[in-house]
Design an enzyme around this catalytic site. Structure first.
Site, short mmCIF file in Angstrom:
data_model
loop_
_atom_site.label_atom_id
_atom_site.label_comp_id
_atom_site.label_asym_id
_atom_site.label_seq_id
_atom_site.Cartn_x
_atom_site.Cartn_y
_atom_site.Cartn_z
N ASP A 139 2.92 -0.16 0.16
CA ASP A 139 1.88 0.75 0.67
C ASP A 139 1.12 1.41 -0.48
O ASP A 139 1.71 2.05 -1.33
CB ASP A 139 2.51 1.83 1.55
CG ASP A 139 3.19 1.26 2.78
OD1 ASP A 139 2.75 0.22 3.28
OD2 ASP A 139 4.18 1.87 3.24
N ASP A 143 5.11 -2.24 -5.44
CA ASP A 143 5.27 -1.37 -4.28
C ASP A 143 4.33 -1.95 -3.21
O ASP A 143 3.38 -2.66 -3.52
CB ASP A 143 4.86 0.06 -4.65
CG ASP A 143 4.90 0.99 -3.46
OD1 ASP A 143 5.90 0.97 -2.72
OD2 ASP A 143 3.93 1.75 -3.28
#
Length: 174
Positions: free
Chosen positions: A10, A8
């Site tokens: 952020d 991922d």
């Protein structure tokens, strides 16, 4: 078929909702988390392909143009490359949060698409995220999972940062 690592963006690679930045809407607002670039370098040196899979609802909501998002991702990839890491591809969901698409995590669309295009064995791969939706997407795709953070999680492993997670990720890939 190859094993891969899906990250991922952020909260795993870069700051979000921090003192310096709320959301990343320009390349200069992207600040890598401490040790993140070095962690990607270590994972790259171990011989695994690394992909970033990120929900970017700001595009669908009109806060961010896709052209700018590509500039942000190019900047991130360059910053990581400067530390010896290699991101094979950045996949993103540009749809609004409640659009009902298959690509937005917790759905597995981005992982399934990358696996098909890059000949990846999802059952031998690892999804790393800082939200339960990331873990759900990884599990739906058949991946092993690592949660970044301190909250309770259904992930296979948990670590406080991507750098701390490197040995756990490598162990899951064995």
């Amino acid at each position: 078929m190859k094993k891969a690592i899906f990250l991922d963006r952020d909260g795993v690679l870069n700051e979000v909702l921090s003192e310096r930045v709320k959301f990343v809407n320009r390349p200069e607002e992207l600040y890598l988390l401490k040790g993140a670039a070095e962690a990607v370098a270590e994972l790259s040196k171990a011989g695994y392909e690394i992909f970033v899979v990120t929900n970017q609802g700001g595009v669908g909501l009109g806060f961010l143009k896709e052209k700018r998002l590509h500039e942000i991702h190019d900047h991130m990839v360059k910053m990581i490359r400067e530390h010896g890491g290699h991101i094979k591809e950045v996949a993103y969901c540009p749809h609004k949060p409640k659009a009902g698409c298959e690509c937005r995590k917790p759905n597995a669309g981005m992982l399934l698409d990358l696996a098909e295009r890059h000949d990846i064995d999802l059952t031998g791969s690892v999804m790393v995220g800082d939200h339960e939706r990331d873990i759900e997407a990884g599990k739906k795709a058949g991946c092993k999972t690592v949660f970044i953070g301190t909250e309770e999680t259904s992930a296979d492993q948990k670590a406080p940062s991507l750098q701390a997670a490197v040995p756990l990720i490598l162990e899951l890939l064995e």
